[in-house]
Write a protein that holds these residues in place. Sequence first.
Motif, PDB file in Angstrom:
ATOM      1  N   GLN A 102     129.796  59.856  -8.911  1.00  0.00           N
ATOM      2  CA  GLN A 102     129.947  60.672  -7.711  1.00  0.00           C
ATOM      3  C   GLN A 102     130.571  59.800  -6.627  1.00  0.00           C
ATOM      4  O   GLN A 102     129.937  58.895  -6.093  1.00  0.00           O
ATOM      5  CB  GLN A 102     128.592  61.204  -7.243  1.00  0.00           C
ATOM      6  CG  GLN A 102     128.684  62.094  -6.005  1.00  0.00           C
ATOM      7  CD  GLN A 102     129.514  63.356  -6.254  1.00  0.00           C
ATOM      8  OE1 GLN A 102     129.258  64.094  -7.192  1.00  0.00           O
ATOM      9  NE2 GLN A 102     130.509  63.579  -5.412  1.00  0.00           N
TER      10      GLN A 102
ATOM     11  N   SER B 224     129.756  59.560 -22.291  1.00  0.00           N
ATOM     12  CA  SER B 224     130.308  60.114 -21.053  1.00  0.00           C
ATOM     13  C   SER B 224     129.482  59.633 -19.878  1.00  0.00           C
ATOM     14  O   SER B 224     128.262  59.481 -19.983  1.00  0.00           O
ATOM     15  CB  SER B 224     130.324  61.649 -21.087  1.00  0.00           C
ATOM     16  OG  SER B 224     129.008  62.166 -21.096  1.00  0.00           O
ATOM     17  N   THR B 225     130.144  59.367 -18.772  1.00  0.00           N
ATOM     18  CA  THR B 225     129.482  58.991 -17.529  1.00  0.00           C
ATOM     19  C   THR B 225     130.073  59.812 -16.393  1.00  0.00           C
ATOM     20  O   THR B 225     131.208  60.295 -16.481  1.00  0.00           O
ATOM     21  CB  THR B 225     129.646  57.494 -17.210  1.00  0.00           C
ATOM     22  OG1 THR B 225     131.045  57.177 -17.152  1.00  0.00           O
ATOM     23  CG2 THR B 225     128.980  56.628 -18.243  1.00  0.00           C
ATOM     24  N   ARG B 226     129.290  59.947 -15.351  1.00  0.00           N
ATOM     25  CA  ARG B 226     129.738  60.678 -14.161  1.00  0.00           C
ATOM     26  C   ARG B 226     129.547  59.788 -12.943  1.00  0.00           C
ATOM     27  O   ARG B 226     128.451  59.282 -12.715  1.00  0.00           O
ATOM     28  CB  ARG B 226     128.948  61.967 -13.994  1.00  0.00           C
ATOM     29  CG  ARG B 226     129.314  62.786 -12.761  1.00  0.00           C
ATOM     30  CD  ARG B 226     128.481  64.053 -12.702  1.00  0.00           C
ATOM     31  NE  ARG B 226     128.736  64.838 -11.497  1.00  0.00           N
ATOM     32  CZ  ARG B 226     128.103  64.649 -10.337  1.00  0.00           C
ATOM     33  NH1 ARG B 226     127.171  63.704 -10.238  1.00  0.00           N
ATOM     34  NH2 ARG B 226     128.392  65.387  -9.300  1.00  0.00           N
TER      35      ARG B 226
ATOM     36  N   ASP C 222     133.972  62.225 -10.028  1.00  0.00           N
ATOM     37  CA  ASP C 222     133.792  63.460  -9.261  1.00  0.00           C
ATOM     38  C   ASP C 222     134.135  63.255  -7.791  1.00  0.00           C
ATOM     39  O   ASP C 222     133.650  62.320  -7.147  1.00  0.00           O
ATOM     40  CB  ASP C 222     132.347  63.940  -9.402  1.00  0.00           C
ATOM     41  CG  ASP C 222     132.236  65.453  -9.342  1.00  0.00           C
ATOM     42  OD1 ASP C 222     133.280  66.127  -9.248  1.00  0.00           O
ATOM     43  OD2 ASP C 222     131.111  65.960  -9.398  1.00  0.00           O
TER      44      ASP C 222
ATOM     45  N   LEU D  27     133.919  60.890 -15.809  1.00  0.00           N
ATOM     46  CA  LEU D  27     134.160  61.930 -14.815  1.00  0.00           C
ATOM     47  C   LEU D  27     134.050  61.312 -13.429  1.00  0.00           C
ATOM     48  O   LEU D  27     132.957  60.919 -13.000  1.00  0.00           O
ATOM     49  CB  LEU D  27     133.153  63.074 -14.972  1.00  0.00           C
ATOM     50  CG  LEU D  27     133.321  64.237 -13.986  1.00  0.00           C
ATOM     51  CD1 LEU D  27     134.640  64.971 -14.222  1.00  0.00           C
ATOM     52  CD2 LEU D  27     132.146  65.210 -14.094  1.00  0.00           C
TER      53      LEU D  27
ATOM     54  N   ALA E  57     133.499  67.419 -19.598  1.00  0.00           N
ATOM     55  CA  ALA E  57     133.448  66.004 -19.960  1.00  0.00           C
ATOM     56  C   ALA E  57     132.372  65.738 -21.002  1.00  0.00           C
ATOM     57  O   ALA E  57     132.604  65.032 -21.994  1.00  0.00           O
ATOM     58  CB  ALA E  57     133.195  65.157 -18.708  1.00  0.00           C
ATOM     59  N   LYS E  58     131.188  66.318 -20.818  1.00  0.00           N
ATOM     60  CA  LYS E  58     130.096  66.101 -21.762  1.00  0.00           C
ATOM     61  C   LYS E  58     130.405  66.708 -23.129  1.00  0.00           C
ATOM     62  O   LYS E  58     130.127  66.101 -24.170  1.00  0.00           O
ATOM     63  CB  LYS E  58     128.802  66.702 -21.206  1.00  0.00           C
ATOM     64  CG  LYS E  58     128.198  65.926 -20.041  1.00  0.00           C
ATOM     65  CD  LYS E  58     126.880  66.547 -19.608  1.00  0.00           C
ATOM     66  CE  LYS E  58     126.216  65.739 -18.511  1.00  0.00           C
ATOM     67  NZ  LYS E  58     124.925  66.334 -18.091  1.00  0.00           N
TER      68      LYS E  58
ATOM     69  N   THR F 284     131.826  68.988 -15.239  1.00  0.00           N
ATOM     70  CA  THR F 284     130.894  68.086 -15.921  1.00  0.00           C
ATOM     71  C   THR F 284     130.640  68.561 -17.348  1.00  0.00           C
ATOM     72  O   THR F 284     130.568  67.753 -18.282  1.00  0.00           O
ATOM     73  CB  THR F 284     129.568  67.998 -15.140  1.00  0.00           C
ATOM     74  OG1 THR F 284     129.834  67.553 -13.803  1.00  0.00           O
ATOM     75  CG2 THR F 284     128.610  67.032 -15.811  1.00  0.00           C
TER      76      THR F 284
END
Length: 323
Positions: free
Chosen positions: A75, A71-73, A113, A111, A60-61, A57
Amino acid sequence: MSMTPEQAVWFRDTFTRLVDNVDQALLGKREVVGLVLSAMLAEGHVLLEDAPGTGKTSLAKALAASVQGTSTRIQFTPDLLPSDVTGVTIYDQQNHRFEFHRGPVFASIVLADEINRASPKTQSALLEVMEESRVTVDGVAHEVGRPFLVIATQNPIEQSGTYKLPEAQLDRFMLKTSIGYPSLAVAERILAGAVDRNPSSHLSPVITTGAVADMADLAATAHVDAAVARYAAQLVDATREAEATRLGVSVRGAISMIRIAKVYAAAQGRHFVVPDDVKALAVPVWAHRLVLDPEAEFSGTTAETVVQRALAAVDAPLARAES
């Protein structure tokens, strides 16, 4: 028009500044940062196979902050729906029309994940956007813009409740690598600054997203000699003919090599690709695309071994400076 030596020097200097900037947040992982940045500038995507807590993470950030991007994550879980990734069309009763609400895939750096924990249907929702840089919802295409990089992760240890990525989806990742644990010296530096939970928030941007797109366009003009292209093709053919493989490197994999090799060469300050660029990138770009024969895999042969054998078996052309 081909890249000039002066443009190659500028590209190298800017690339180095970007790696230096990200390295402030992800200490001691310059090689991995360089690979991921190269994939972004080659307009490909990255698969990270790592244990939890290794800095995915943060990578990516920090990369998004360095290019003034977003940026986004996401899950990934078994109950995640495709619309949770791409977005959904909702009827607006006030305006009496349908409006598209963008999903988290609309960002510079996405990202994904633990991608292997989502169902195959949700995994496939990424395929179009990874390949075409756009999302189609209810027949309407929505561009995600440039730059656009998907960093997908999967845990190599815990496989309970996961869905193995099919070969067709693996082939859409330009490269596969891992961050890994830091060295003892780097771990001490990380722990010394452990109070800061978001080091990327302090990073200053190096370039704009528009400049990233310009760098990608410039890298694409790097020269690839016919002998180097032939060398890459011979290596690909060697992976297909290897006794240990059921499926060798695809045509997409061969094209990905040329695209990222151009970026890799420019990052070294060269406006042309040499055989050593192909050698340096062979394992991360090609190994994850191979399907091994079960007997060979049982005997301990790995995809990395097959690629290394191909490199040893195929003679590289003599490198020469380009005018």
